[in-house]
Design an enzyme around this catalytic site. Structure first.
Site, mmCIF file in Angstrom:
data_model
loop_
_atom_site.group_PDB
_atom_site.id
_atom_site.type_symbol
_atom_site.label_atom_id
_atom_site.label_comp_id
_atom_site.label_asym_id
_atom_site.label_seq_id
_atom_site.Cartn_x
_atom_site.Cartn_y
_atom_site.Cartn_z
ATOM 1 N N ASP A 77 -5.814 -3.538 -2.535
ATOM 2 C CA ASP A 77 -4.801 -3.209 -1.526
ATOM 3 C C ASP A 77 -4.101 -4.445 -0.949
ATOM 4 O O ASP A 77 -4.756 -5.402 -0.521
ATOM 5 C CB ASP A 77 -5.488 -2.440 -0.387
ATOM 6 N N SER A 102 0.830 -1.204 0.000
ATOM 7 C CA SER A 102 0.000 0.000 0.000
ATOM 8 C C SER A 102 0.871 1.263 0.000
ATOM 9 O O SER A 102 1.693 1.445 -0.891
ATOM 10 C CB SER A 102 -0.970 -0.043 1.185
#
Length: 319
Positions: A207, A88
């Site tokens: 993610d 991320s």
């Protein structure tokens, strides 16, 4: 003959030097002195003799700007990082660092950073999200990275990088390490339920925090000798969950908490920036975390050097 005024000046200069040296002796630390000698010795050996040092950068939304402070110290201290693994926001920081982006320019950018820099967030898109289930796009994040490093591919990076994403359909952890670096960082940062999944090789990626928020196991896959991990910890019981984004981020943290704790038990050095009081969506205050990352890395730099020294062949210590 030396003039009297010059003689007096020399005497004062000598006395000042002696006093300064005495003061230094008073502050002398034998352990630091020994580490400094061994570190200089270690850094003088051939590059191929150095241990493989992996830097693992965790996810955490706006708290992730602390990574910039950590990276500044690594750059200043010339820590020979040979691999960066990021999830991320950790993949974004890793992409910029591995490509050689200016950390000073990035620090200036962050002071004016907001969610509009990474997505098409506006009043219309927000209404579409709430009323028509039309997810936001984080294509702007890819553009943001490309503007700072160019359209760089993984094989052009000065330091190898691995970005972690998650397959939305299978739940598999996906290691991105070829093709466009900015695209990979974007895929790694696509928060589910907010941003559109990123299509890649007939997969839909979201993610990386859903599969491994602090991807220590990946560093181990690549046979790192020394693993330095930077988690962006927060007390999840104190997190506000008063909107969709924060609720989804909270779910990610809860889901990965046990794995994070296990992963951190397997690293050599943990760098802990004190950023737990910052909301993951508070991009307006994110620049304040840079100094916290810097201070945390400064505080741990001796531990980092000792971990590296201990992994170097015995001959370095006895020659």
């Amino acid at each position: 003959m030396i003039p009297i005024k010059s003689s007096i000046f020399i005497i004062f200069a000598v006395l000042f030097s002696v006093c300064a040296s005495f003061a230094e002796l008073q502050d002398f630390n034998e352990e630091n002195f020994l580490i400094d000698i061994l570190w200089r010795k270690a850094m003088s050996i051939e590059e191929e003799e150095l241990p493989k040092i992996a830097l693992v950068l965790g996810g955490g939304g706006a708290r992730g700007f602390a990574h910039v402070g950590v990276l500044k110290v690594i750059q200043e201290e010339r820590i020979p990082v040979s691999l960066v693994v990021g999830t991320s926001v950790g993949s974004i920081a890793g992409a910029l660092y591995c490509a050689g982006a200016s950390l000073e320019r990035l620090q200036d950018d962050i002071k004016e950073f907001d969610v509009g820099h990474i997505s098409n967030f506006n009043s219309i898109s927000l209404l579409e999200l709430l009323l028509a289930d039309r997810l936001l796009s984080n294509k702007k994040l890819e553009n943001f990275i490309n503007a700072r490093i160019g359209e760089v591919t993984f094989n052009q990076l000065r330091i190898p990088l691995v970005c972690i994403a998650t397959d939305l359909i299978t739940g598999e952890r996906i290691l991105l390490r070829e093709g466009s670096v900015a695209f990979a960082a974007r895929a790694s940062s696509a928060v589910p339920g907010i941003f559109q999944p990123v299509e890649y090789n007939q997969r839909y990626l979201i993610d990386g925090g859903l599969s491994e928020n602090i991807p220590v196991s990946v560093a181990r896959i690549f046979k790192a000798d020394v693993i330095i991990a930077v988690p962006l910890s927060a007390d999840i019981t104190k997190n506000n969950v008063n909107n969709i984004f924060l609720t989804l981020m909270q779910a990610i943290y809860i889901q990965g908490q046990s794995l994070d704790q296990y992963n951190l038990s397997k690293v050599d050095v943990i760098i802990c920036p004190e950023v737990g009081d910052l909301n993951a969506a508070d991009f307006a205050g994110a620049y304040k975390t840079i100094d916290k990352g810097y201070m945390a890395m400064k505080k741990s730099i001796k531990e980092v050097k000792v971990a590296i020294i201990n992994k170097i062949r015995e001959r370095v210590l006895i020659e």
